[in-house]
Structure formats: structure tokens, C-alpha cells
Design an enzyme around this catalytic site. Structure first.
Site, PDB file in Angstrom:
ATOM      1  N   LYS A 114       0.816  -1.210   0.000  1.00 35.88           N
ATOM      2  CA  LYS A 114       0.000   0.000   0.000  1.00 35.88           C
ATOM      3  C   LYS A 114       0.856   1.269   0.000  1.00 35.88           C
ATOM      4  CE  LYS A 114      -3.925  -2.337   0.533  1.00 35.88           C
ATOM      5  NZ  LYS A 114      -3.491  -3.754   0.618  1.00 35.88           N
TER       6      LYS A 114
HETATM    7  C1  LIG Z   1      -4.090  -4.916   0.233  1.00 30.43           C
HETATM    8  C2  LIG Z   1      -3.255  -6.111   0.172  1.00 30.43           C
HETATM    9  C3  LIG Z   1      -3.490  -7.129  -0.757  1.00 30.43           C
HETATM   10  C4  LIG Z   1      -4.651  -7.081  -1.719  1.00 30.43           C
HETATM   11  O1  LIG Z   1      -4.510  -6.072  -2.695  1.00 30.43           O
HETATM   12  P1  LIG Z   1      -5.795  -5.575  -3.508  1.00 30.43           P
HETATM   13  O2  LIG Z   1      -5.300  -4.407  -4.293  1.00 30.43           O
HETATM   14  O3  LIG Z   1      -6.797  -5.180  -2.472  1.00 30.43           O
HETATM   15  O4  LIG Z   1      -6.256  -6.700  -4.339  1.00 30.43           O
HETATM   16  C5  LIG Z   1      -2.618  -8.198  -0.791  1.00 30.43           C
HETATM   17  N1  LIG Z   1      -1.600  -8.296   0.082  1.00 30.43           N
HETATM   18  C6  LIG Z   1      -1.359  -7.337   1.004  1.00 30.43           C
HETATM   19  C7  LIG Z   1      -0.224  -7.523   1.944  1.00 30.43           C
HETATM   20  C8  LIG Z   1      -2.159  -6.211   1.072  1.00 30.43           C
HETATM   21  O5  LIG Z   1      -1.906  -5.273   1.987  1.00 30.43           O
END
Ligand SMILES: *Cc1c(COP(=O)(O)O)cnc(C)c1O
Length: 497
Positions: A114
Site C-alpha cells: 500500500k
Molecule cells: C491490500 C493487500 C493485498 C490485496 O490487494 P488488492 O489491491 O486489495 O487486491 C494483498 N496483500 C497485502 C499484503 C495487502 O496489503
């Protein structure tokens, strides 16, 4: 000059707006998501891009989609986002292990992918506010399955002209994720646990967003909402960058030849990360298969199998909590595109989703999903993958990445496809210490997650990231827990509105 890219809602004919306006609004007033009117092609060749560093690559990609930002504005945002907050100058390094390339997206401040978008979103947002003469304070309203919350808090803390409110499922995140959020500093930050799951949090936030009366009242008091969730196009665009970057990097290092296709595997929850890969493909990156990896909440796997999206099922708490999601918001953007950019068709399906919890796409739409492959991994498979790759290759991965890695192994077994493959590695193993230690056969119920982090560091020879050591003894600043029905009241309390 490239053609300007304008944005409109996936659900209606509210007209087109510029990128900066779409970023400010987050969600469209009709509940839809903003989508570009066309997907521009990369201007430079991938061979040329291979000579660029991460920041330069980011500029090459983002200028094509955020066309109303000036060069100066974009470069300002990029240089302030991708700096020493990341523990490597490469920003998104690639590691090879067991025949696949792991694109490590967790080297930012909060050690999850993120950060790749949320370290730049505050700059894009405040720049957008200036460009559009916004006088209101911007209130970032965010639902998190664990990682978005902290990354958004870190990005927006003490940013003048903004406040941020984060809702997380009180019993649905890892202890380290929770500790990261509840110790967040910054007078403009607010973190609230809810008695409910992530889908409840996300639905509650969307409801507050689309409440027109509330928007009017808050406007009179000098506030307006925006979103840091991946429904915001300002999240999605920066995520396209690392798919372009990784292809160029493999090219530069001679791991692939110019024009070769690659596959990508993405551990998926809200469908934001894999949608960014789809956009990268449409911008000209030769991606053959987009492999969508789910955990036991395998609603997307079933969708790719059958063409029916059905959220009517039990919500499972897994060791990959950031993927514990049954309503993948960003799938709506893909549905809109495969419906031929048809907002009415999409809106009808989304109405069914909200009424019946399910919808089915047409055969014609299904045909356009040919490049997608859905897979899922059980809890046992996920744990076994962490252990196997660590024991045979010395490479340590977190539970989310392990879901992707496991799905990739099953995909290769099933298809024999030898295409060079990039696996999106979405979190540091230290964010999910207990599950990772359990997978390695070294779990210990009597120890807390921080003590386990010490042991994991010893076992793996990897130093504990600053993001974990710094919160160990930090003061807990956020203690509010509310019922999922009381989210609106909690927002008003924080704003004194
Ligand atoms: C948010 C997240 C995901 C999923 O990503 P999306 O964009 O919501 O599909 C996978 N792994 C981690 C560690 C995340 O923080």
C-alpha cells in the site's frame, strides 16, 4: 502532446472530469468508480524505460494518465513520495527464488505494498486541492483490511488541510497491523475499530460518501470527504508504475528479451493491484496472463470459473487478512471495461450485487477475461509454501505473497506454462510474524508477536524492520471501538460536526 485523459463514473452519465478532480472526489456521487475514457499507450519504448530509475519511470507512466497535472507538479509529488522513506533506492527491488521473480513492494514506511501508492496520494491530493481552489479541509475516509489504514495514516499524518479517519475490523487484523495503527501520531488522525468485518467497514464508508445531505452539511462547516482506498484513481495510477518498472528491469538485466511476454501473479483482495497490472498491459507492457490469487475467500476464483460473482457465503478469517474480502470493489472497473465501457450495463450488475449479493456476466464479457486466470490457496497450502521456499531457496515471504506463490506453482503444474513470471510480493514477513513462524514450524503460543519477530529475525538473518521495532513500546493513542451501525456518528464526533 498526448490526448487528455478524462474520467467518468462506472455507473452513470454524470459527465467527464479531470484527473485531479477525480482524485479529490475519490468515489463518484452515484457510488461508481472513476475510470479513464481511454488507456494511453506508453510513449517511450520499454528498452528506453529500462534506462530510467523508479522515479523517472513513475513520471513516464503517471503523466499519461494524470494529464491535468503539470510536469513540475508531478515531479514534485514523485520526488517527495519515493525518497528515503523506502529502505532501498530501487524502491521496488526484484528477488529471484525457485524459478520466479518476486517484485518486492514492501520496502516503504509501513512494510506493505500500500505504501507504493499511499506515499504519493497525499501529494497528489493536496496538489489537486490547490489546482481546483478547494478551500474546505479534506477528510480522508478509509476502510482497511489492515494495511491501507496504516499506509494512509503515515501518508496523511500532519499534512496541512487534511484529516484522516480509518475504520478497521477490530477482530480482523494482525496484532502488528493493529499496533501500527493505534499508535499513529498526528493531530489530524483518527483510528476506529469496528465490530464487523472489512466488507462492513467498506460498505459503511461508501454509504457515508454517497450521503448527499451529509455532504451539504459538512460543506457548510468547511469539510469535504475523499478516499484513500483503491477506489480512488489516485491509488490505482501509481500502482501501474511498478509493473512497467519490473518488465523494464528484467529487460535491462537480460532476464527477458525485448518483446517477450511475462506473466504476473497478484495476491488479490479488493482487485486494485491486479487491475493496475491490467492497465499496464493495456498501456503496452507485454503481459500474457494475469493470475489472480485468492485465499479461502475465493469469490474471485469462482467468478473466473463460472462468470458468476456471488458474495453469499461465509466470510473466512485467514492468515492473509488483507485479502479477507468478499466484495472486491475494483472488479467494478473491469466489469465496466469488459461491458464495452457501458455504464448502464455495469450499473445494472452492481444493483444486483447490492440487492441479491450476486450477478452473472454475459458470454461476450467472459470472452474478454481470457487473459485472466483465477486460482486460490488454502491455509495449509499457504503455510507449506512459506516453509518450502524458505527451506529450499532461503527466501522468506509473508502469507499474502505465499498465497500467490502457491497459486503460481499450481498454475505451472496444471498448464506447463514456462513464461517468465513476476509475483507481486505485497508485505514484509515481519508484518505477519505469528503466521510466518507457525508456517516455519517455529510458532510459540506463549510469546507475543514482537518476541516472535526477534526469533524470526534470528532464523532468517533478516533485520527487524524499523516499522516494527518503532511501534513496540509506542503509546497507544487510539482506543475507540464502535458497532458497524455507528460509523457515521464516530465521523461526526471526530469532526465536531
Ligand atoms: C491490500 C493487500 C493485498 C490485496 O490487494 P488488492 O489491491 O486489495 O487486491 C494483498 N496483500 C497485502 C499484503 C495487502 O496489503
Amino acid at each position: 502532446m498526448a490526448k487528455e485523459v478524462l474520467y467518468s463514473s462506472t455507473r452513470g452519465a454524470l459527465g467527464q472530469i479531470k484527473a485531479s478532480e477525480a482524485i479529490l472526489r475519490g468515489l463518484a456521487p452515484d457510488g461508481g468508480l472513476y475510470v479513464p475514457d481511454h488507456i494511453p499507450h506508453l510513449e517511450k519504448t520499454l528498452r528506453e524505460i529500462a534506462q530510467l530509475d523508479y522515479r523517472e519511470t513513475a513520471y513516464e507512466v503517471m503523466k499519461l494518465l494524470l494529464t491535468d497535472y503539470t510536469e513540475e507538479e508531478l515531479k514534485y509529488c514523485i520526488s517527495h513520495a519515493y525518497d528515503s522513506k523506502f529502505d532501498t533506492d530501487e524502491i521496488a527491488p526484484i528477488s529471484e527464488a525457485g524459478g520466479a521473480y518476486y517484485l518486492e513492494l514492501y520496502h516503504g514506511a509501513t512494510i506493505a505494498f500500500k505504501d507504493m501508492a499511499l506515499s504519493i496520494l497525499p501529494y497528489l491530493m493536496t496538489t489537486a486541492a490547490k489546482k481546483n481552489n478547494v478551500k474546505n479541509e479534506i477528510v480522508i475516509l478509509t476502510a482497511t483490511s489492515g494495511d491501507t489504514g496504516k499506509a494512509a495514516l503515515a501518508g496523511f499524518a500532519d499534512v496541512p488541510g487534511t484529516r484522516i479517519i480509518v475504520f478497521y475490523p477490530k477482530h480482523g487484523v494482525s496484532p502488528i497491523q493493529e499496533q501500527q495503527m493505534v499508535t499513529q501520531k498526528g493531530d489530524n488522525t483518527c483510528v476506529i475499530g469496528i465490530e464487523g468485518n472489512f466488507d462492513d467497514a467498506q460498505t459503511g464508508v461508501k454509504k457515508i460518501f454517497t450521503d448527499k445531505e451529509l455532504a451539504k452539511e459538512l460543506d457548510a462547516k468547511g469539510f469535504q470527504f475523499s478516499s484513500a482506498n483503491s477506489i480512488n484513481i489516485g491509488r490505482l495510477v501509481p500502482q501501474i508504475v511498478y509493473y512497467v518498472y519490473s518488465y523494464a528491469k528484467l529487460l535491462k538485466e537480460g532476464r527477458i528479451a525485448d518483446g517477450d511476454s511475462i506473466n504476473v501473479v497478484v495476491p488479490t483482495g479488493n482487485f486494485g493491484n491486479i487491475l493496475a497490472a491490467y492497465y499496464a498491459k493495456n498501456m503496452g507492457v507485454p503481459i500474457a496472463k494475469l493470475i489472480c490469487a485468492s485465499n479461502s475467500n475465493k469469490v474471485l476464483f469462482d467468478f473466473f470459473q463460472t462468470g458468476e460473482y456471488d458474495r453469499n457465503r461465509d466470510f473466512v478469517l485467514t492468515s492473509s487478512p488483507s485479502m479477507d474480502i468478499l466484495i472486491s470493489s475494483n472488479l467494478e472497473r473491469l466489469i465496466y471495461h469488459i461491458a464495452g465501457d457501458d455504464a448502464q450495463k455495469n450499473a445494472n450488475l452492481m444493483a444486483l450485487l447490492s440487492q441479491d449479493g450476486k450477478y452473472e456476466i454475459t458470454d461476450n464479457m467472459r470472452e474478454q477475461l481470457a487473459d485472466f486466470y483465477g486460482g486460490f490457496a488454502t491455509e495449509d497450502e499457504t503455510a507449506a509454501t512459506i516453509r518450502k521456499v524458505f527451506e529450499s531457496n532461503g527466501y522468506l515471504m509473508d502469507t499474502h505473497t505465499a498465497v500467490a506463490s502457491s497459486v503460481y506453482s499450481k498454475y505451472v503444474q496444471e498448464t506447463g506454462d514456462k513464461t517468465v513470471t513476476v509475483i507481486a510480493s505485497t508485505a514484509s514477513p515481519f508484518k505477519f510474524t505469528r503466521s510466518v513462524m507457525n508456517a516455519l514450524g517455529k510458532g510459540d503460543e506463549s510469546k507475543d508477536d514482537f518476541a516472535l519477530a526477534d526469533e524470526l529475525s534470528e532464523v532468517s538473518g533478516v533485520a527487524i524492520p524499523e516499522a516494527v521495532s518503532s511501534i513496540r513500546t509506542a503509546e497507544i493513542r487510539h482506543k475507540t471501538v464502535v458497532d458497524k451501525a455507528d460509523m457515521l456518528k464516530a465521523v461526526c464526533d471526530f469532526l465536531n460536526a
